[in-house]
Motif scaffolding. Structure first.
Motif, PDB file in Angstrom:
ATOM      1  N   ARG A  34       0.812  -1.240  -0.070  1.00 45.76           N
ATOM      2  CA  ARG A  34      -0.074  -0.018  -0.138  1.00 45.76           C
ATOM      3  C   ARG A  34       0.802   1.207   0.090  1.00 45.76           C
ATOM      4  NH1 ARG A  34      -2.637  -3.559  -1.283  1.00 45.76           N
ATOM      5  NH2 ARG A  34      -4.509  -4.181  -0.464  1.00 45.76           N
ATOM      6  N   PRO A  35       0.979   1.920  -1.104  1.00 45.29           N
ATOM      7  CA  PRO A  35       1.903   3.121  -1.072  1.00 45.29           C
ATOM      8  C   PRO A  35       1.280   4.232  -0.539  1.00 45.29           C
ATOM      9  CG  PRO A  35       0.478   2.658  -3.268  1.00 45.29           C
ATOM     10  CD  PRO A  35       0.231   1.489  -2.370  1.00 45.29           C
ATOM     11  N   ASN A  36       1.980   5.251  -0.088  1.00 48.77           N
ATOM     12  CA  ASN A  36       1.607   6.532   0.511  1.00 48.77           C
ATOM     13  C   ASN A  36       1.997   7.374  -0.521  1.00 48.77           C
ATOM     14  OD1 ASN A  36       0.700   5.561   3.185  1.00 48.77           O
ATOM     15  ND2 ASN A  36       3.150   5.265   3.453  1.00 48.77           N
ATOM     16  N   ILE A  37       1.123   8.634  -0.401  1.00 41.66           N
ATOM     17  CA  ILE A  37       1.306   9.726  -1.087  1.00 41.66           C
ATOM     18  C   ILE A  37       1.306  10.955  -0.132  1.00 41.66           C
ATOM     19  CG2 ILE A  37       0.086  11.563  -2.445  1.00 41.66           C
ATOM     20  CD1 ILE A  37      -1.725   9.199  -3.530  1.00 41.66           C
ATOM     21  N   VAL A  38       2.600  11.612  -0.314  1.00 38.15           N
ATOM     22  CA  VAL A  38       3.029  12.708   0.700  1.00 38.15           C
ATOM     23  C   VAL A  38       2.954  14.111  -0.077  1.00 38.15           C
ATOM     24  CG1 VAL A  38       4.893  13.459   2.163  1.00 38.15           C
ATOM     25  CG2 VAL A  38       4.610  11.141   1.834  1.00 38.15           C
ATOM     26  N   LEU A  39       1.973  14.973   0.536  1.00 36.30           N
ATOM     27  CA  LEU A  39       1.910  16.262  -0.033  1.00 36.30           C
ATOM     28  C   LEU A  39       2.597  17.170   1.061  1.00 36.30           C
ATOM     29  CD1 LEU A  39      -2.060  16.060  -0.429  1.00 36.30           C
ATOM     30  CD2 LEU A  39      -0.231  15.743  -2.300  1.00 36.30           C
ATOM     31  N   MET A  40       3.423  18.033   0.104  1.00 33.09           N
ATOM     32  CA  MET A  40       4.285  18.939   0.816  1.00 33.09           C
ATOM     33  C   MET A  40       3.802  20.232   0.906  1.00 33.09           C
ATOM     34  SD  MET A  40       6.501  16.638   1.898  1.00 33.09           S
ATOM     35  CE  MET A  40       7.890  17.531   2.539  1.00 33.09           C
ATOM     36  N   GLY A  41       4.294  21.189   1.932  1.00 36.30           N
ATOM     37  CA  GLY A  41       3.835  22.391   1.890  1.00 36.30           C
ATOM     38  C   GLY A  41       5.087  23.478   2.003  1.00 36.30           C
ATOM     39  N   VAL A  42       4.645  24.676   2.480  1.00 34.22           N
ATOM     40  CA  VAL A  42       5.674  25.632   2.617  1.00 34.22           C
ATOM     41  C   VAL A  42       6.838  25.177   3.202  1.00 34.22           C
ATOM     42  CG1 VAL A  42       6.081  28.088   3.461  1.00 34.22           C
ATOM     43  CG2 VAL A  42       3.845  27.373   2.295  1.00 34.22           C
ATOM     44  N   ASN A  43       7.924  25.587   2.705  1.00 38.83           N
ATOM     45  CA  ASN A  43       9.152  25.118   3.215  1.00 38.83           C
ATOM     46  C   ASN A  43       9.459  23.910   3.442  1.00 38.83           C
ATOM     47  OD1 ASN A  43      10.100  27.826   3.618  1.00 38.83           O
ATOM     48  ND2 ASN A  43       8.999  28.095   5.516  1.00 38.83           N
ATOM     49  N   ASN A  44       8.731  22.946   2.469  1.00 36.96           N
ATOM     50  CA  ASN A  44       9.044  21.389   2.293  1.00 36.96           C
ATOM     51  C   ASN A  44       8.705  21.017   3.556  1.00 36.96           C
ATOM     52  OD1 ASN A  44       9.736  21.495  -0.414  1.00 36.96           O
ATOM     53  ND2 ASN A  44      11.813  22.136   0.146  1.00 36.96           N
ATOM     54  N   ARG A  45       7.722  21.309   4.142  1.00 37.50           N
ATOM     55  CA  ARG A  45       7.222  20.557   5.514  1.00 37.50           C
ATOM     56  C   ARG A  45       6.123  19.644   4.979  1.00 37.50           C
ATOM     57  NH1 ARG A  45      10.947  21.896   8.753  1.00 37.50           N
ATOM     58  NH2 ARG A  45      11.172  24.008   9.291  1.00 37.50           N
ATOM     59  N   ILE A  46       5.816  18.488   5.467  1.00 36.96           N
ATOM     60  CA  ILE A  46       4.819  17.437   5.250  1.00 36.96           C
ATOM     61  C   ILE A  46       3.435  18.179   5.838  1.00 36.96           C
ATOM     62  CG2 ILE A  46       4.030  15.363   5.560  1.00 36.96           C
ATOM     63  CD1 ILE A  46       6.720  14.454   6.116  1.00 36.96           C
ATOM     64  N   ASP A  47       2.565  18.226   4.686  1.00 39.35           N
ATOM     65  CA  ASP A  47       1.230  18.642   4.897  1.00 39.35           C
ATOM     66  C   ASP A  47       0.133  17.593   5.047  1.00 39.35           C
ATOM     67  OD1 ASP A  47       1.506  21.439   4.780  1.00 39.35           O
ATOM     68  OD2 ASP A  47       0.752  21.828   2.967  1.00 39.35           O
ATOM     69  N   GLU A  48       0.342  16.739   4.533  1.00 39.85           N
ATOM     70  CA  GLU A  48      -0.557  15.417   4.518  1.00 39.85           C
ATOM     71  C   GLU A  48      -0.012  14.324   4.017  1.00 39.85           C
ATOM     72  OE1 GLU A  48      -5.170  14.478   3.086  1.00 39.85           O
ATOM     73  OE2 GLU A  48      -4.075  16.341   2.621  1.00 39.85           O
ATOM     74  N   VAL A  49      -0.279  13.251   4.513  1.00 39.72           N
ATOM     75  CA  VAL A  49       0.126  11.570   4.298  1.00 39.72           C
ATOM     76  C   VAL A  49      -1.024  11.030   3.937  1.00 39.72           C
ATOM     77  CG1 VAL A  49       1.441   9.621   4.831  1.00 39.72           C
ATOM     78  CG2 VAL A  49       2.379  11.870   5.530  1.00 39.72           C
ATOM     79  N   ILE A  50      -1.111  10.439   2.666  1.00 41.64           N
ATOM     80  CA  ILE A  50      -2.372   9.659   2.419  1.00 41.64           C
ATOM     81  C   ILE A  50      -1.937   8.377   2.118  1.00 41.64           C
ATOM     82  CG2 ILE A  50      -4.169   9.562   0.726  1.00 41.64           C
ATOM     83  CD1 ILE A  50      -3.598  12.595  -0.304  1.00 41.64           C
TER      84      ILE A  50
END
Length: 59
Positions: A34-50
């Motif tokens: 089951r892969p994960n999708i990682v969405l990054m935000g400002v300053n390359n901080r993790i916003d969300e892991v799906i």
């Protein structure tokens, strides 16, 4: 991060870059993977892991 090849001439600091990773697994491992999708935000901080869950089993 380092961009190589032809893309190196096109990417500039501040650009959005999509990173895609592949994995090679056998049929048994693929059923459980089951892969994960990682969405990054400002300053390359993790916003969300799906956690991806397939909608249907493909045989």
């Amino acid at each position: 991060m380092c961009i190589n090849g032809a893309a190196a001439r096109l990417v500039q600091p501040g650009d959005i870059v999509i990173i895609l990773s592949y994995v090679h697994v056998d049929a048994r491992e693929a059923e459980q993977h089951r892969p994960n999708i990682v969405l990054m935000g400002v300053n390359n901080r993790i916003d969300e892991v799906i956690g991806y869950e397939p909608e249907a089993t493909i045989y």
